[in-house]
Each structure stands twice: as structure tokens, then as C-alpha cells.
Design a protein around this motif. Structure first.
Motif, short mmCIF file in Angstrom:
data_model
loop_
_atom_site.label_atom_id
_atom_site.label_comp_id
_atom_site.label_asym_id
_atom_site.label_seq_id
_atom_site.Cartn_x
_atom_site.Cartn_y
_atom_site.Cartn_z
N PHE A 126 8.24 24.56 -38.78
CA PHE A 126 7.25 25.14 -37.86
C PHE A 126 6.37 24.08 -37.21
O PHE A 126 5.72 24.34 -36.20
N ARG A 127 6.34 22.86 -37.79
CA ARG A 127 5.54 21.79 -37.19
C ARG A 127 6.34 20.96 -36.19
O ARG A 127 5.80 20.09 -35.51
N ARG A 128 7.63 21.19 -36.12
CA ARG A 128 8.47 20.33 -35.28
C ARG A 128 8.45 20.71 -33.81
O ARG A 128 9.10 20.07 -33.00
N ILE A 176 -5.84 13.94 -27.41
CA ILE A 176 -6.08 15.16 -28.19
C ILE A 176 -5.12 15.29 -29.36
O ILE A 176 -3.91 15.11 -29.22
N ASN A 177 -5.71 15.55 -30.52
CA ASN A 177 -4.93 15.99 -31.68
C ASN A 177 -5.33 17.44 -31.90
O ASN A 177 -6.41 17.72 -32.43
N PRO A 178 -4.48 18.37 -31.48
CA PRO A 178 -4.87 19.78 -31.56
C PRO A 178 -4.69 20.41 -32.95
O PRO A 178 -4.90 21.61 -33.08
N VAL A 231 -1.78 13.32 -29.82
CA VAL A 231 -1.68 12.45 -31.00
C VAL A 231 -1.56 13.29 -32.26
O VAL A 231 -2.25 14.31 -32.42
N HIS A 232 -0.68 12.86 -33.16
CA HIS A 232 -0.60 13.43 -34.50
C HIS A 232 -0.60 12.30 -35.50
O HIS A 232 0.14 11.32 -35.33
N LEU A 233 -1.41 12.46 -36.53
CA LEU A 233 -1.44 11.45 -37.59
C LEU A 233 -0.10 11.38 -38.29
O LEU A 233 0.43 10.29 -38.55
N SER A 234 0.44 12.54 -38.60
CA SER A 234 1.73 12.59 -39.31
C SER A 234 2.87 12.69 -38.29
O SER A 234 2.64 13.00 -37.12
N ASN A 235 4.06 12.41 -38.76
CA ASN A 235 5.25 12.57 -37.92
C ASN A 235 5.68 14.03 -38.01
O ASN A 235 6.32 14.45 -38.97
N THR A 280 -1.37 22.88 -31.90
CA THR A 280 -0.18 22.23 -31.31
C THR A 280 1.01 23.17 -31.27
O THR A 280 1.79 23.17 -30.32
N HIS A 281 1.15 23.94 -32.34
CA HIS A 281 2.40 24.66 -32.56
C HIS A 281 2.42 26.07 -31.96
O HIS A 281 3.46 26.69 -31.90
N TYR A 282 1.24 26.55 -31.51
CA TYR A 282 1.25 27.92 -31.00
C TYR A 282 0.28 28.23 -29.88
O TYR A 282 0.37 29.33 -29.30
N HIS A 304 -10.26 13.88 -47.31
CA HIS A 304 -9.84 14.55 -48.54
C HIS A 304 -8.69 15.51 -48.31
O HIS A 304 -8.07 15.99 -49.26
N ARG A 305 -8.36 15.78 -47.03
CA ARG A 305 -7.28 16.72 -46.73
C ARG A 305 -5.94 15.99 -46.85
O ARG A 305 -5.60 15.13 -46.02
N ASP A 306 -5.19 16.33 -47.87
CA ASP A 306 -3.85 15.78 -48.10
C ASP A 306 -3.69 14.33 -47.63
O ASP A 306 -2.94 14.03 -46.70
C1 DQA Z 1 -1.48 17.26 -37.23
C2 DQA Z 1 -0.17 17.98 -37.57
C3 DQA Z 1 -0.35 19.48 -37.52
O1 DQA Z 1 0.87 20.14 -37.85
C4 DQA Z 1 -1.39 19.93 -38.49
O2 DQA Z 1 -1.60 21.32 -38.39
C5 DQA Z 1 -2.67 19.18 -38.35
C6 DQA Z 1 -2.62 17.74 -38.11
C7 DQA Z 1 -1.37 15.73 -37.42
O3 DQA Z 1 -2.30 15.05 -37.00
O4 DQA Z 1 -0.42 15.24 -38.02
O5 DQA Z 1 -3.75 19.74 -38.52
O6 DQA Z 1 -1.80 17.50 -35.86
#
Ligand code: DQA
Length: 147
Positions: free
Chosen positions: A109-111, A72-74, A98-102, A78-80, A16-18
Motif C-alpha cells: 500500500f506504500r508503493r 513535501i513529505n506528505p 520526499v520520503h525518508l524511507s524507500n 502520499t498514498h491516497y 521516536h517513530r520507528d
Molecule cells: C513516509 C512514508 C509513508 O508511507 C508514511 O506514511 C510516512 C512517512 C516516509 O517519509 O518514508 O508517514 O512518507
């Protein structure tokens, strides 16, 4: 022959998260897909999710050394999280991020990933398949006797 699959904060809310960003599968469904691939590859996987940085680090310290590798998907850590980076850097086994999104196509801040420099590699933007790809890679690397 166990590979750890670790998910960080808010990834328990998948489904359900975005969903336009993270897809519609729940974490349990994603873990099911990873487990299915693990069965085909004849390896074991152990899943762990926590919203707490300390619990993730404790898990890595306790289970990481005896594992075959870590996926690991942190999440936002990941960012800090330099503490997570240090924990991963201390592991002798290979780690795939691993990240689900690019993350490179999202907010500035996610880059930046503070853990990217201490992992074997990163899969970003392939949705749930990224975890399966990471597992395939780690198993293949081990079968070939290293990188
Ligand atoms: C994420 C990307 C992160 O920026 C975000 O905070 C997440 C998920 C991803 O899987 O795309 O929680 O790691």
C-alpha cells in the motif's frame, strides 16, 4: 527567495517513530540540517508540519504561489490524498516529493504515490538527506533558469 518545506501527518513524531525505518533524528533536527544547507545556498526556507490534510492544503494555497518551490513529505497522504494531489497540481512552482524511507521496498500500500504524477520528481529512501537533495535540486534548477 523562499522554499517551502512541508511535512504531513505523524512526521512530528520523528525521533521516536520507528527509528529503524525513519532514522533517529527529530523533525526539528532535520529542519536544522535543511536550514544549514539553505544558508550555504543563500536561500530561505519556511517549515510547516501538520497532521491535518486541510491545513496542509490551506498552507500550499496561501504560501505556495509566492514561493520558489515546495519540498513535501506528505506522510501517508502520499498514498491516497487526491485533494493534496489537486492542490499540488494547481501550483505553478516546482514541487519535489520526499520520503525518508524507500516506499517501493515497503508494504504494497506504500508503493503507490498518488502525487508522484504532478511533482517535478521524487526522492525516496535517502533518509533526512532527501530533503537536502531536494533543496539543492530546486535551487540549481532555478539558477539554471528552469528545468
Ligand atoms: C513516509 C512514508 C509513508 O508511507 C508514511 O506514511 C510516512 C512517512 C516516509 O517519509 O518514508 O508517514 O512518507
Amino acid at each position: 527567495m523562499t522554499y517551502l518545506v512541508v511535512n504531513g501527518p505523524n512526521l512530528n513524531a520523528l525521533g521516536h517513530r520507528d527509528p529503524t525505518i525513519y532514522g533517529s533524528l527529530t523533525l526539528q533536527q532535520i529542519e536544522g540540517k535543511i536550514a544549514e544547507q539553505a544558508r550555504k545556498l543563500k536561500v530561505d526556507v519556511a517549515f510547516f508540519q501538520s497532521n491535518s490534510e486541510g491545513a496542509i492544503i490551506d498552507h500550499l494555497q496561501q504560501q505556495g504561489p509566492s514561493s520558489q518551490g515546495v519540498i513535501i513529505n506528505p506522510g501517508a497522504l502520499t498514498h491516497y490524498s487526491l485533494a493534496l494531489r489537486d492542490a499540488l497540481a494547481d501550483l505553478a512552482v516546482p514541487v519535489v516529493e520526499v520520503h525518508l524511507s524507500n516506499i517501493y521496498a515497503r508494504e504494497p500500500f506504500r508503493r503507490r504515490s498518488v502525487i508522484a504524477g504532478v511533482v517535478r520528481g521524487q526522492v525516496s529512501g535517502l533518509g533526512w538527506y532527501g530533503y537536502v537533495a531536494a533543496l539543492e535540486y530546486l535551487v540549481e534548477e532555478r539558477r539554471q533558469g528552469g528545468k
